[in-house]
Scaffold this motif. Structure first.
Motif, PDB file in Angstrom:
ATOM      1  N   SER A 100       0.951  -1.076  -0.133  1.00 43.41           N
ATOM      2  CA  SER A 100      -0.042   0.056  -0.051  1.00 43.41           C
ATOM      3  C   SER A 100       0.987   1.216  -0.259  1.00 43.41           C
ATOM      4  CB  SER A 100      -0.870  -0.074   1.344  1.00 43.41           C
ATOM      5  OG  SER A 100      -1.861   1.051   1.398  1.00 43.41           O
ATOM      6  N   ASN A 101       0.380   2.076  -0.817  1.00 42.90           N
ATOM      7  CA  ASN A 101       1.324   3.133  -0.972  1.00 42.90           C
ATOM      8  C   ASN A 101       0.364   4.372  -0.282  1.00 42.90           C
ATOM      9  OD1 ASN A 101       2.548   5.788  -1.561  1.00 42.90           O
ATOM     10  ND2 ASN A 101       2.935   5.300  -3.856  1.00 42.90           N
ATOM     11  N   PRO A 102       0.724   5.061   0.951  1.00 42.79           N
ATOM     12  CA  PRO A 102       0.069   6.144   1.410  1.00 42.79           C
ATOM     13  C   PRO A 102      -0.146   7.302   0.784  1.00 42.79           C
ATOM     14  CG  PRO A 102       1.937   5.674   2.780  1.00 42.79           C
ATOM     15  CD  PRO A 102       1.964   4.730   1.531  1.00 42.79           C
ATOM     16  N   SER A 104      -0.002   7.678  -2.730  1.00 41.83           N
ATOM     17  CA  SER A 104      -0.851   7.638  -3.754  1.00 41.83           C
ATOM     18  C   SER A 104      -2.329   6.912  -3.548  1.00 41.83           C
ATOM     19  CB  SER A 104      -0.392   6.782  -4.997  1.00 41.83           C
ATOM     20  OG  SER A 104      -0.406   5.512  -4.684  1.00 41.83           O
ATOM     21  N   GLY A 105      -2.535   6.415  -2.244  1.00 37.52           N
ATOM     22  CA  GLY A 105      -3.723   5.589  -2.165  1.00 37.52           C
ATOM     23  C   GLY A 105      -4.023   4.267  -2.836  1.00 37.52           C
ATOM     24  N   HIS A 106      -2.808   4.066  -3.524  1.00 33.29           N
ATOM     25  CA  HIS A 106      -2.797   2.682  -4.615  1.00 33.29           C
ATOM     26  C   HIS A 106      -2.529   1.604  -3.486  1.00 33.29           C
ATOM     27  CE1 HIS A 106      -2.439   5.550  -8.024  1.00 33.29           C
ATOM     28  NE2 HIS A 106      -3.588   5.548  -7.644  1.00 33.29           N
ATOM     29  N   SER A 107      -3.010   0.206  -3.969  1.00 36.91           N
ATOM     30  CA  SER A 107      -2.697  -0.671  -2.966  1.00 36.91           C
ATOM     31  C   SER A 107      -2.815  -2.083  -4.104  1.00 36.91           C
ATOM     32  CB  SER A 107      -3.440  -0.820  -2.058  1.00 36.91           C
ATOM     33  OG  SER A 107      -5.012  -1.124  -2.260  1.00 36.91           O
ATOM     34  N   GLY A 108      -2.590  -3.332  -3.556  1.00 39.96           N
ATOM     35  CA  GLY A 108      -2.460  -4.321  -3.970  1.00 39.96           C
ATOM     36  C   GLY A 108      -2.157  -5.664  -3.357  1.00 39.96           C
ATOM     37  N   THR A 109      -2.307  -6.838  -3.900  1.00 38.00           N
ATOM     38  CA  THR A 109      -2.188  -8.045  -3.255  1.00 38.00           C
ATOM     39  C   THR A 109      -1.384  -9.065  -3.913  1.00 38.00           C
ATOM     40  OG1 THR A 109      -4.092  -9.129  -3.794  1.00 38.00           O
ATOM     41  CG2 THR A 109      -4.191  -7.697  -1.687  1.00 38.00           C
ATOM     42  N   VAL A 110      -0.718 -10.066  -3.415  1.00 35.92           N
ATOM     43  CA  VAL A 110      -0.024 -11.032  -4.251  1.00 35.92           C
ATOM     44  C   VAL A 110      -0.262 -12.307  -3.373  1.00 35.92           C
ATOM     45  CG1 VAL A 110       2.263 -12.011  -5.219  1.00 35.92           C
ATOM     46  CG2 VAL A 110       1.659  -9.319  -5.245  1.00 35.92           C
ATOM     47  N   THR A 111      -0.697 -13.452  -4.123  1.00 35.08           N
ATOM     48  CA  THR A 111      -0.988 -14.544  -3.444  1.00 35.08           C
ATOM     49  C   THR A 111      -0.563 -15.928  -4.445  1.00 35.08           C
ATOM     50  OG1 THR A 111      -3.119 -13.763  -2.651  1.00 35.08           O
ATOM     51  CG2 THR A 111      -3.009 -15.963  -2.528  1.00 35.08           C
ATOM     52  N   PRO A 112       0.525 -16.265  -4.000  1.00 33.71           N
ATOM     53  CA  PRO A 112       0.953 -17.437  -4.603  1.00 33.71           C
ATOM     54  C   PRO A 112       0.018 -18.721  -4.646  1.00 33.71           C
ATOM     55  CG  PRO A 112       2.437 -16.747  -3.130  1.00 33.71           C
ATOM     56  CD  PRO A 112       1.546 -16.070  -2.762  1.00 33.71           C
ATOM     57  N   VAL A 113      -0.431 -19.306  -5.848  1.00 30.61           N
ATOM     58  CA  VAL A 113      -1.460 -20.218  -5.734  1.00 30.61           C
ATOM     59  C   VAL A 113      -0.980 -21.692  -5.983  1.00 30.61           C
ATOM     60  CG1 VAL A 113      -3.302 -18.768  -6.043  1.00 30.61           C
ATOM     61  CG2 VAL A 113      -2.292 -19.980  -8.040  1.00 30.61           C
ATOM     62  N   LYS A 114       0.133 -22.017  -6.718  1.00 30.96           N
ATOM     63  CA  LYS A 114       0.733 -23.229  -6.757  1.00 30.96           C
ATOM     64  C   LYS A 114       2.391 -23.251  -7.120  1.00 30.96           C
ATOM     65  CE  LYS A 114       0.212 -26.861 -10.326  1.00 30.96           C
ATOM     66  NZ  LYS A 114      -0.314 -27.337 -11.685  1.00 30.96           N
ATOM     67  N   THR A 115       2.945 -24.089  -6.551  1.00 29.56           N
ATOM     68  CA  THR A 115       4.466 -23.915  -6.911  1.00 29.56           C
ATOM     69  C   THR A 115       4.748 -25.639  -7.605  1.00 29.56           C
ATOM     70  OG1 THR A 115       4.992 -22.845  -4.943  1.00 29.56           O
ATOM     71  CG2 THR A 115       6.696 -23.909  -5.552  1.00 29.56           C
ATOM     72  N   TYR A 116       5.465 -25.456  -8.661  1.00 27.12           N
ATOM     73  CA  TYR A 116       5.895 -26.770  -9.447  1.00 27.12           C
ATOM     74  C   TYR A 116       7.195 -26.457  -9.875  1.00 27.12           C
ATOM     75  CZ  TYR A 116       4.548 -24.132 -13.607  1.00 27.12           C
ATOM     76  OH  TYR A 116       4.395 -23.393 -14.351  1.00 27.12           O
ATOM     77  N   GLU A 117       7.643 -27.580 -10.131  1.00 31.14           N
ATOM     78  CA  GLU A 117       9.064 -27.772 -10.843  1.00 31.14           C
ATOM     79  C   GLU A 117       8.791 -28.307 -12.227  1.00 31.14           C
ATOM     80  OE1 GLU A 117      13.462 -29.831 -10.221  1.00 31.14           O
ATOM     81  OE2 GLU A 117      11.702 -30.463  -8.883  1.00 31.14           O
ATOM     82  N   THR A 118       9.621 -27.626 -13.208  1.00 28.32           N
ATOM     83  CA  THR A 118       9.259 -27.958 -14.564  1.00 28.32           C
ATOM     84  C   THR A 118      10.240 -29.179 -15.039  1.00 28.32           C
ATOM     85  OG1 THR A 118      10.996 -26.738 -15.352  1.00 28.32           O
ATOM     86  CG2 THR A 118       8.923 -25.531 -15.394  1.00 28.32           C
ATOM     87  N   SER A 119       9.923 -29.849 -16.152  1.00 27.59           N
ATOM     88  CA  SER A 119      10.907 -31.043 -16.653  1.00 27.59           C
ATOM     89  C   SER A 119      12.263 -30.572 -16.570  1.00 27.59           C
ATOM     90  CB  SER A 119      10.425 -31.608 -17.840  1.00 27.59           C
ATOM     91  OG  SER A 119      10.318 -30.394 -18.742  1.00 27.59           O
TER      92      SER A 119
END
Length: 157
Positions: A100-102, A104-119
């Motif tokens: 949150s930037n006090p 500018s009043g702008h804000s956001g969220t980040v939520t990891p939903v899945k973790t995996y390893e590629t081939s």
């Protein structure tokens, strides 16, 4: 990626920027959104349907990116980037980090939903992200993969 989708993305991006007088943040946001929208659209269908999906994705992504880009300042972008990197590195799937930037009043969220390893052995995480500008929230979904230097690079979004 084939040349035709790239042409469609470039045309949509140039149309978006030609239609209005924009500032640099809005132009960059619009172009970035158009490219991401076009890339996502290229994953849909085949033949003519795929070209239509690329064009629609580029236009919608451009409009969304332009809207967010014109409003986020450098501090907002830095806070969002730091929160995203820290969340992808340290936060368990399903847990949300916020910024949150006090000023500018702008804000956001980040939520990891899945973790995996590629081939190939590369670690990647799917995540959900929100950005709230002027009381209006936008959502995005993406995938980021760990780079050799330890940072996370968005590979789709």
């Amino acid at each position: 990626m084939k040349a035709k989708p790239l042409i469609a993305i470039a045309m949509a991006a140039s149309l978006l920027t030609a239609c209005q007088s924009t500032g640099p943040k809005e132009t960059i946001g619009g172009l970035g959104g158009a490219v991401l929208g076009g890339l996502l659209g290229s994953q849909v269908g085949g033949g003519r349907g795929q070209l239509v999906a690329v064009g629609v994705g580029a236009v919608l992504g451009g409009l969304l990116g332009s809207s967010i880009g014109k409003s986020l300042d450098d501090t907002d972008k830095l806070m969002m980037e730091r929160t995203t990197q820290a969340s992808l590195e340290h936060v368990q799937s399903g847990q949300t980090s916020t910024w949150s930037n006090p000023d500018s009043g702008h804000s956001g969220t980040v939520t990891p939903v899945k973790t995996y390893e590629t081939s190939s052995g590369q670690y990647c995480r799917e995540y959900q992200q929100t950005v709230t500008v002027g009381g209006e929230q936008q959502e995005a979904y993406g995938t980021a993969c760990r780079q050799p230097d330890g940072s996370w690079k968005i590979v789709s979004g």
